[in-house]
Design an enzyme around this catalytic site. Structure first.
Site, mmCIF file in Angstrom:
data_model
loop_
_atom_site.group_PDB
_atom_site.id
_atom_site.type_symbol
_atom_site.label_atom_id
_atom_site.label_comp_id
_atom_site.label_asym_id
_atom_site.label_seq_id
_atom_site.Cartn_x
_atom_site.Cartn_y
_atom_site.Cartn_z
ATOM 1 N N LEU A 246 38.552 41.568 24.114
ATOM 2 C CA LEU A 246 37.881 42.760 24.922
ATOM 3 C C LEU A 246 38.793 43.365 25.831
ATOM 4 C CD1 LEU A 246 34.187 41.370 25.751
ATOM 5 C CD2 LEU A 246 35.105 42.323 23.405
ATOM 6 N N ASP A 247 39.479 44.364 25.392
ATOM 7 C CA ASP A 247 40.780 44.931 26.088
ATOM 8 C C ASP A 247 39.886 45.885 27.110
ATOM 9 O OD1 ASP A 247 43.373 45.996 26.030
ATOM 10 O OD2 ASP A 247 42.426 48.072 25.544
#
Length: 592
Positions: A246-247
């Site tokens: 999850l950037d």
């Protein structure tokens, strides 16, 4: 497990209720036109969970000591007349077989900037790299990690073009604010202006850009954005993705007047995604990428109900500082403060990545003076520095941009002859720690600073994003005395040992040893308590004595060093560790 048809209705009802609870927290202060009940149904259906539902085992560890993740761009290794993803697969098979279990394939989608993190189309593979069949080929032999670039997308995407035209999909997808809003507390990772003025069919708007003006932040107050990303997750699952990074997720939810960082709605969105993903694939893993101070980073574990893994962002700057200063005091102090991860969660350890060595995670752990000294040393070794904006308008160093091999070619006193040993020592420490190791491909290859890419791209991070021609790389790796081959062989040897030792399970017990400031050590014990490993590294450029009494070896056990193969007769024995030597002393040897 998969529930049978008689349980299906009850299972779906429970899942719906759980999703609804997440939505009630997320949208507590936001009006949802279709209502939360309907939105919950839509998300469950979008994830494909309105048929058979998988129920995950709570606190299950979806990893073991054999898991190591290779971090790479799809076009790091190139060959003529071959798609880069196919070349990468060939490289992985030839050089990492047996020691790498997973591949983090950095954004492989069409993009406009930031080497993939400004996404044009989440559902496609960049044609310059290959296609979904090439992605699936990698996923067939390695666990595949993909980026869910969830905070923002490209200003040249169809969504943003539709935002400007006031059309769907995209009309209300992007976060807007007013220059008159109180934005003084907003935490920024960059120096560019936060708001970008744009002309739309509705008139002038100011869109929120956390990272760059080509990366426009999405507005999750609009449930349509959430539905889009749940659909994207389902698409990735269908194409073999098991691990989701999850950037920049910490920046997801915004409320002017706050820091807009780590807000409760952001945490609840991670919990929601976990609920949906693990009911679709029980062994799927969420990893939060939150380049923030250590305590805030750890909060993304939640109560074993948020991220399965969190990036151990404080490790790179602390370990780098340890090895160039010859003093492990700060690294030891930090390690003692780290809570053991609950079953079902673990740390994602790394020393280098496609980004720079973040300095925010060292805040509160190293003093400003120590950070300044570290930065100056890295600049002497050819590194660059990237900055972020503070509330008062000043800029502060945000990360050091340098290849890890160059970063470890000396100490505070300058370059020396111990660069290779120091580099392997850094990885031996990382491989031994509680958690899953992430190994950046350019660390695996011992790649040096790439100044031409910095000049060509204008971006400091390009210094550690070299592109290799496979033929050139093959030649370098088969040279018996070249540093690249020595690095690969050294790292492969360590990983081959690691993967067989139950005491190196990511959730095995860990305690910090107190051996002075020049010897850094910790003890690992397997979950069945049968195997112990004492991991001890000389982090200085001088020989260091070690009395085996200091590590409390049990007298009646037979002890040996897994790395050298040397046996130890008893507790009275005194050893001398050479500069940057690591020992993995164990009471039992596990082999393939």
């Amino acid at each position: 497990m998969i529930i049978d048809s008689e349980q299906s209705a009850v299972g779906l009802e429970r899942l719906h209720d759980r999703v609804l609870q997440h939505l009630q927290v997320i949208y507590h202060h936001v009006a949802v036109p279709q209502g939360l009940e309907q939105l919950a149904d839509e998300l469950v259906s979008t994830m494909g969970l309105d048929g058979d539902v998988h129920f995950p085992r709570q606190y299950a560890n979806h990893w073991n000591q054999g898991d190591v993740v290779m971090i790479t761009y799809g076009d790091t290794v190139l060959a003529e007349n071959e798609k880069p993803l196919q070349t990468l697969k060939r490289f992985l098979d030839n050089y990492t077989g047996g020691v790498i279990s997973a591949v983090h394939l950095l954004p492989f989608y069409p993009w406009s900037s930031d080497d993939g993190f400004s996404v044009l189309d989440y559902s496609s593979v960049n044609e310059a790299l290959g296609d979904w069949d090439d992605v699936a080929a990698i996923a067939a032999d390695y666990d595949l990690m993909a980026d869910l670039v969830i905070n923002h997308c490209s200003s040249r995407s169809l969504w943003f073009e539709n935002f400007l035209k006031d059309e769907d999909p995209g009309r209300d997808y992007f976060f807007t604010a007013s220059p008159d809003d109180d934005l003084s507390a907003v935490v920024r990772p960059r120096t560019s202006p936060l708001l970008r003025e744009v002309t739309t069919a509705r008139g002038t708007e100011w869109v929120w850009c956390t990272f760059s003006h080509d990366q426009v932040d999405l507005d999750f107050r609009n449930p349509a954005v959430l539905r889009q990303f749940v659909s994207i997750v389902r698409h990735y699952l269908n194409n073999g993705v098991r691990l989701f990074r999850l950037d920049a997720v910490a920046f997801l939810w915004k409320i002017p007047g706050t820091s807009c960082l780590n807000l409760e709605q952001t945490h609840e969105l991670v919990r929601l995604l976990r609920t949906l993903v693990e009911h679709a694939r029980p062994d799927a893993v969420l990893i939060t990428e939150t380049n923030i101070p250590n305590r805030e980073n750890l909060s993304y574990f939640g109560n074993a109900n948020e991220a399965h893994c969190v990036y151990n962002f404080s490790l790179p700057p602390l370990l780098l500082n340890t090895l160039v200063s010859g003093d492990c005091s700060y690294l030891k102090q930090w390690l003692m403060s780290m809570p053991p991860a609950q079953n079902g969660t673990t740390y994602f350890n790394f020393v280098a990545s496609h980004d720079g060595i973040g300095l925010r995670p060292a805040e509160g752990l190293l003093s400003d003076e120590e950070l300044d000294t570290l930065i100056a040393t890295m600049q002497e070794f050819g590194g660059h520095v990237s900055y972020r904006a503070l509330e008062d308008g000043r800029n502060r160093p945000y990360e050091i941009n340098i290849s890890l091999f160059d970063a470890l070619q000396g100490t505070l006193d300058g370059p020396d002859e111990h660069g290779l040993a120091r580099f392997l020592c850094a990885h031996a420490i990382m491989f031994g720690l509680e958690g899953i190791p992430g190994l950046y491909i350019h660390s695996f290859l011992g790649t040096r600073n790439d100044y031409s890419r910095v000049k060509h791209s204008g971006h400091n991070r390009a210094i550690n994003r070299h592109q290799w021609q496979l033929a050139e790389l093959d030649e370098a790796l088969t040279d018996p005395v070249a540093s690249h081959g020595l690095v690969v062989r050294g790292l492969r040897d360590l990983l081959a040992i690691r993967r067989c030792q139950p005491a190196f399970h990511p959730n095995a017990t860990q305690f910090t040893l107190h051996l002075g400031c020049h010897l850094f050590g910790f003890w690992r014990q397997s979950m069945d308590r049968r195997q112990s490993i004492f991991c001890i590294s000389n982090i200085s450029n001088e020989d260091q004595p070690l009395n085996l009494q200091d590590i409390n070896l049990i007298e009646y056990h037979q002890w040996l060093d897994l790395i050298s193969g040397e046996h130890y007769a008893g507790r009275e024995q005194q050893l001398v560790l050479e500069p940057y030597q690591t020992l993995w002393i164990t009471n039992m040897r596990e082999e393939n």
